[in-house]
Design a protein around this motif. Structure first.
Motif, short mmCIF file in Angstrom:
data_model
loop_
_atom_site.label_atom_id
_atom_site.label_comp_id
_atom_site.label_asym_id
_atom_site.label_seq_id
_atom_site.Cartn_x
_atom_site.Cartn_y
_atom_site.Cartn_z
N ILE A 173 -5.69 -4.40 -5.82
CA ILE A 173 -6.27 -2.95 -5.65
C ILE A 173 -5.32 -2.11 -5.87
N LEU A 174 -5.35 -1.07 -6.82
CA LEU A 174 -4.22 -0.01 -7.32
C LEU A 174 -4.81 1.07 -6.98
N THR A 213 -8.88 -3.91 -9.53
CA THR A 213 -9.53 -2.55 -9.13
C THR A 213 -8.35 -1.46 -9.09
N SER A 214 -8.66 -0.66 -10.29
CA SER A 214 -7.73 0.28 -10.51
C SER A 214 -8.48 1.44 -9.99
N SER A 219 0.79 -1.09 0.02
CA SER A 219 -0.07 -0.04 0.01
C SER A 219 0.92 1.19 -0.04
N GLY A 220 0.59 2.14 -0.75
CA GLY A 220 1.38 3.31 -1.11
C GLY A 220 2.41 3.50 -1.66
N ASN A 221 3.26 2.34 -2.14
CA ASN A 221 4.18 2.32 -2.76
C ASN A 221 4.14 2.12 -4.39
N THR A 222 5.15 2.59 -5.05
CA THR A 222 5.27 2.56 -6.48
C THR A 222 5.92 1.34 -6.79
N GLY A 272 -2.24 -7.42 -1.83
CA GLY A 272 -3.35 -7.27 -2.25
C GLY A 272 -3.39 -5.75 -2.71
N THR A 273 -2.83 -4.99 -2.32
CA THR A 273 -2.91 -3.53 -2.44
C THR A 273 -1.48 -2.88 -2.76
N VAL A 274 -1.50 -2.01 -3.85
CA VAL A 274 -0.34 -1.47 -4.27
C VAL A 274 -0.54 0.26 -4.53
N GLY A 275 0.09 1.11 -4.39
CA GLY A 275 -0.19 2.37 -4.54
C GLY A 275 0.07 2.79 -6.11
#
Length: 248
Positions: free
Chosen positions: A100-101, A129-130, A52-55, A75-78
């Motif tokens: 989830i992006l 999900t973008s 989460s929050g990372n590129t 499951g989540t990436v920035g």
């Protein structure tokens, strides 16, 4: 004369616990020599699992490369960036769990191909999900892989929010052929959001597999002003479900 107050240890611990340390967003680049799993921290520089929050960036490759977004990922990436500039090769993220992006996804290469595959397991499909939409420019491919379960359920790209639009502007939305132990007569992939196409291709690749009936359900508004819809076999179906506006 001033008297210093010394906090008891219990109060000091409570004070320290109440201090919130901000999370630092990292920019991380794939550094493994070839294919590999997303959840292997040593495959990235800096060495940790992007979350989460990372590129997370897949830099240019001079051979076909597949990074598997596996069950060990969060499951989540920035932000997801695929940066392919060498001709003749495909740089792929294969989703083997839902993702989830938190920011927009743009796929498109000046040379070569940038590809995201929404994959499967025997038990069902995964979703992409973008949060700010997906754009497919020339050289960009979003592939919805056919289901391997027996229920005929497919995969979801996006969500019901309007800002999860898929915009095809020269790239390809690919509904892939059935793979695995699929036994149903039809399988359906779903875009749970709006779709627009000004240039590019919606392609049904339904040559391989036991299910000849490949379907794409679009459940939001549809606006197709250019590009093409093609099928490798006649048993492909494009369905507009619960769509308030359809313009072709």
């Amino acid at each position: 004369m001033h008297t210093k107050k010394i906090l008891p240890s219990s109060a000091l611990l409570a004070l320290l616990a109440s201090i919130t340390v901000p999370t630092v967003a990292l920019s991380q680049t794939w550094s493994a020599p070839g294919d590999g799993n997303w959840s292997t921290g040593s495959n990235w520089t800096p060495a940790s699992i992007p979350g989460s929050g990372n590129t997370a960036t897949l830099n240019d490759t001079s051979s076909n490369r597949t990074v598997t977004y596996d069950s060990g990922a969060s499951g989540t990436v920035g932000t997801l960036v695929i940066d392919q500039t060498t001709a003749g090769f495909t740089n792929t993220i294969n989703l083997q769990r839902s993702l989830i992006l938190q920011n927009a996804l743009t796929l498109g290469a000046s040379a070569g191909t940038e590809q995201v595959i929404v994959g499967s397991t025997a038990g069902g499909g995964f979703s992409l999900t973008s949060s700010n939409g997906t754009t497919l420019n020339s050289g960009g491919v979003l592939a919805l892989s056919a289901t391997t379960n027996t229920g005929g359920n497919g995969f979801q790209a996006g969500s019901t929010n309007a800002n999860t639009a898929i915009t095809i502007a020269g790239g390809t939305l690919l509904v892939q052929a059935t793979t695995g132990n699929f036994t149903a007569g039809a399988a359906s992939n779903t875009v749970n959001g709006i779709l627009s196409m000004t240039d590019g291709i919606i392609r049904f690749d339904n040559i391989v597999g036991t299910a000849s009936d490949r379907r794409l359900d679009i459940r939001g508004n549809v606006n197709i002003s250019g590009g093409a819809i093609t099928a490798d076999r006649s048993t492909a179906l494009l369905q507009f479900l619960s769509s308030a506006n359809t313009t072709i």
